[in-house]
Design a protein around this motif. Structure first.
Motif, PDB file in Angstrom:
ATOM      1  N   SER A  95      36.436 -47.395  18.244  1.00  0.00           N
ATOM      2  CA  SER A  95      37.012 -47.748  16.902  1.00  0.00           C
ATOM      3  C   SER A  95      37.755 -46.682  16.435  1.00  0.00           C
ATOM      4  N   ASP A  96      37.485 -45.367  16.651  1.00  0.00           N
ATOM      5  CA  ASP A  96      38.391 -44.342  16.334  1.00  0.00           C
ATOM      6  C   ASP A  96      39.359 -43.933  17.325  1.00  0.00           C
ATOM      7  N   ASP A 128      26.077 -47.313  20.717  1.00  0.00           N
ATOM      8  CA  ASP A 128      26.812 -47.263  19.455  1.00  0.00           C
ATOM      9  C   ASP A 128      27.536 -46.149  19.268  1.00  0.00           C
ATOM     10  N   TYR A 129      27.691 -45.138  19.946  1.00  0.00           N
ATOM     11  CA  TYR A 129      28.180 -43.861  19.887  1.00  0.00           C
ATOM     12  C   TYR A 129      29.976 -44.479  20.548  1.00  0.00           C
ATOM     13  N   TYR A 150      31.510 -46.320  18.341  1.00  0.00           N
ATOM     14  CA  TYR A 150      32.187 -45.676  17.226  1.00  0.00           C
ATOM     15  C   TYR A 150      33.596 -44.707  17.694  1.00  0.00           C
TER      16      TYR A 150
END
Length: 132
Positions: free
Chosen positions: A99-100, A92-93, A96
């Motif tokens: 996506s950034d 998940d990290y 994230y």
């Protein structure tokens, strides 16, 4: 022959190679194949960011996100214990951060994800080697 055509031909070759490797793989080897594909695609995303090929960057990062989601959804939450939950948090990290990266074009963010996933890949390789 244009660079675009060469890239398209290479992508087709990679797709066939990946399918052949996946078809012959044990579950542990399949995870390694996915990690190898993920790390390769992260390297391609880096090249696209550096060359300012943002549409290609978007496709590469989308492939990476799809692989990470696939790895996460394949986790055995019922029988895997705390390790599975830690892996899910790490995936998940990475999702994230990627996506950034897609928005900020941060090579440092890409470096971080590559390092984390490279370490995980080494761990899976060790597990596969112990299993014979």
């Amino acid at each position: 022959m244009s660079t675009y055509h060469l890239n398209e031909t290479y992508d087709s070759y990679r797709s066939v190679d990946l399918e052949a490797r996946a078809a012959a793989a044990s579950p542990y080897q399949l995870v390694l194949v996915l990690f190898d594909g993920l790390l390769d695609e992260l390297a391609r995303a880096r090249g696209h960011i550096q060359a300012k090929r943002y549409e290609h960057k978007g496709r590469s990062l989308e492939k990476c996100l799809n692989i990470l989601n696939g790895l996460s959804s394949a986790l055995d939450y019922d029988n895997g214990g705390e390790l599975v939950h830690e892996l899910a948090r790490l995936y998940d990290y990475c999702i994230y951060r990627l996506s950034d990266v897609s928005v900020t074009l941060s090579l440092e963010g890409l470096d971080e994800v590559e390092k984390l996933l490279g370490t995980l890949r080494e761990g899976w390789d060790a597990v596969n080697a112990k299993r014979g």
